[in-house]
Scaffold this active site. Structure first.
Site, PDB file in Angstrom:
ATOM      1  N   CYS A  23       0.759  -1.247   0.000  1.00  0.00           N
ATOM      2  CA  CYS A  23       0.000   0.000   0.000  1.00  0.00           C
ATOM      3  C   CYS A  23       0.793   1.303   0.000  1.00  0.00           C
ATOM      4  CB  CYS A  23      -0.968   0.095   1.159  1.00  0.00           C
ATOM      5  SG  CYS A  23      -1.873  -1.416   1.435  1.00  0.00           S
ATOM      6  N   GLY A  50       0.855  -0.272  -4.735  1.00  0.00           N
ATOM      7  CA  GLY A  50      -0.340  -1.112  -4.648  1.00  0.00           C
ATOM      8  C   GLY A  50      -1.238  -0.861  -5.838  1.00  0.00           C
ATOM      9  N   ASN A 124      -0.544   1.554   5.662  1.00  0.00           N
ATOM     10  CA  ASN A 124       0.509   0.854   4.924  1.00  0.00           C
ATOM     11  C   ASN A 124       1.307   0.058   5.940  1.00  0.00           C
ATOM     12  OD1 ASN A 124       3.634   1.860   3.348  1.00  0.00           O
ATOM     13  ND2 ASN A 124       2.521  -0.026   3.152  1.00  0.00           N
ATOM     14  N   GLY A 125       1.409  -1.258   5.707  1.00  0.00           N
ATOM     15  CA  GLY A 125       2.150  -2.112   6.624  1.00  0.00           C
ATOM     16  C   GLY A 125       1.332  -3.340   6.958  1.00  0.00           C
ATOM     17  N   TYR A 264      14.146  -1.914  -3.946  1.00  0.00           N
ATOM     18  CA  TYR A 264      13.106  -2.111  -4.958  1.00  0.00           C
ATOM     19  C   TYR A 264      11.844  -1.298  -4.741  1.00  0.00           C
ATOM     20  CZ  TYR A 264       9.299  -4.555  -7.395  1.00  0.00           C
ATOM     21  OH  TYR A 264       8.212  -4.851  -8.164  1.00  0.00           O
TER      22      TYR A 264
END
Ligand code: SF4
Length: 482
Positions: A23, A50, A124-125, A264
């Site tokens: 996300c 995402g 996010n996570g 990345y």
């Protein structure tokens, strides 16, 4: 069965997905601005984090409206939808989800009601004590098992029952939440942002002329013209309203930023800890060349993610840099299902070799990581078919041997090729003439961040937030040193 649901090209090959981030988040508090459009563009800049669903919650002071759906940001929102989302506060989210049929329900922002109105939250996570947190909810408070839904319900419940402010409820709840979380959330009048005490996922604060922006990456500040102010600190909670930004610490900072962001996940034009991700990746490539030199005629990247490290490799080795593979950037960004004939082409859907560049050459191919190895195997075969004399694979991260529990969906340990094979066995499996991974020490040095301030668990199995044994999965304890 594959769905033509707008995901990126690597999903066309279900056997070999790249690492999936879980996300991107974006929040804005600004008067006199079209906040839903700012959020749309912010999410657009975070699309790489995402691609499965996207959503925006907005408030003009009295009530929260949420619009979310499956697909890319540009597929979910259009001018007419955005024109209905009016207000001066918004939070947005783009998601990669691993859930199957019920993915729409997992789209964010999530929304819960409180005594004072509503609460919308984007995350996010990945939390690692979801079950324990769920037990604190009254029966029937939520039917979902999603960590984000449970977090939103708990926060709403705490703010509700005890008639406390959302800020106080969050400051009390967050120390009990374990795992990785970069959050943006809002009620009708206030925007909040919080980052877990380890700061595993990034979160930054930016300034607009008439307001404030919070986003996963600095690239999302750039796209809306916001000036970077600072990173939100691990263990910090921000409250943003007409009085400005107020910071409050809910836990001591124990920084353990995700090392894979440098390799990345983050955009190359994002800045982490004051340093551009692109220049870090070029430096990783230089160090890779010094650790794994080879006699060759040309360095080529696996586009796009291998490009900066390939530039660094070429620079340090003195071997010319070139483009040997052309990426079909838009494959997969469609609702049209690929036919069986097309799908069998596999990697050729994404990459096409430039035969006149490759033929007769000894090549160094630089990629960012190897997860299952299927993509690299297909690339080596394709380059040989295109006439390469030798193919030497160089990887700008160490072997990914351990799963991530903090929000990146790699694979289970059994699926990770480095979870069970040595480097020589992997080289053999790829069909490459040689294979070299950068060492963990050199990768860490390239980031300029001390090792003790990074999460490196997918490379060394040392998890900075203890994982309950139940969530380890049956493969985690079967460590095989590569
Ligand atoms: S395990 Fe790997 S991908 Fe996950 S947070 Fe740690 S470094 Fe990042």
């Amino acid at each position: 069965m594959l769905k033509g649901d707008g995901r990126l090209g690597h999903d066309l090959d279900p056997q070999d997905r790249a690492p999936q981030d879980a996300c991107g988040v974006f929040g804005v508090w600004a008067t006199g601005e079209d906040v839903s459009k700012l959020t749309y563009y912010g999410l657009y800049a975070l699309q790489h984090r995402g691609q499965e669903s996207a959503g925006i919650a907005v408030s003009e002071g009295d009530r929260i409206l949420v619009y979310k759906d499956m697909g890319l940001v540009a597929q979910v929102f259009d001018e007419s939808v955005l024109s209905t989302l009016r207000g001066h506060i918004a939070v947005g989210h783009c998601r990669y989800s691993t859930t199957g049929s019920s993915v729409w329900e997992n789209a964010q922002p999530t929304l819960c009601s409180t005594a004072g109105g509503g609460l919308a939250l984007a995350h996010n996570g990945n939390l690692i004590n979801t079950a324990a947190l769920a037990e604190r909810l009254p029966p029937g408070a939520t039917r979902s098992t999603s960590d984000t839904e449970i977090l939103t319900a708990l926060l709403a419940n705490d703010a509700n029952d005890r008639e406390r402010s959302v800020e106080d409820a969050a400051a009390e709840l967050l120390p009990q939440v374990k795992g990785a979380y970069s959050l943006v959330f809002m009620n009708e009048k206030t925007l909040y942002a919080a980052r877990d005490p380890q700061g595993i996922r990034p979160l930054v604060l930016g300034r607009l002329e008439q307001g404030w922006v919070v986003a996963s990456e600095t690239a999302a500040l750039d796209i809306v013209g916001a000036a970077f102010v600072r990173e939100i600190e691990p263990g910090e909670l921000l409250t943003i309203d007409e009085r400005g930004v107020r910071a409050r610490r809910f836990a001591p900072a124990e920084p353990k930023g995700c090392l894979f962001e440098y390799v990345y996940l983050a955009r190359p034009d994002t800045t982490i800890a004051g340093r551009g991700v692109q220049s870090t990746r070029v430096e990783i490539g230089r160090r890779l060349a010094r650790e794994h030199p080879v006699d060759a005629d040309l360095v080529i990247p696996t586009p796009e993610s291998g490009t900066p490290a390939a530039i660094g490799y070429a620079e340090a080795s003195g071997i010319p840099y070139g483009q040997g593979l052309v990426k079909n950037s838009y494959v997969g960004r469609t609702f049209i299902q690929p036919s069986q004939t097309i799908r069998q082409l596999g990697i050729r859907l994404k990459l096409n070799p430039l035969r006149e560049v490759i033929a007769g050459k000894r090549l160094v191919v630089v990629d960012d990581s190897i997860v299952r190895g299927n993509t690299q195997r297909a690339i080596v075969r394709m380059l040989r078919e295109a006439g390469a004399a030798e193919v030497h694979v160089r990887i700008s991260s160490p072997p990914v041997s351990w799963p991530c529990f903090y929000g990146i969906d790699f694979a289970t340990r059994a699926e990770l090729i480095a979870g069970s094979l040595s480097v020589e066995q992997i080289r053999d499996s790829l069909g490459a003439d040689s294979l070299g991974y950068i060492s963990l020490a050199e990768l860490t040095a390239a980031t300029t961040i001390p090792a003790g301030r990074l999460c490196r668990a997918c490379f060394d199995g040392s998890y900075p937030i203890p994982i309950e044994e139940d969530s380890l999965g049956k493969y985690l304890l079967e460590r095989v040193d590569a």
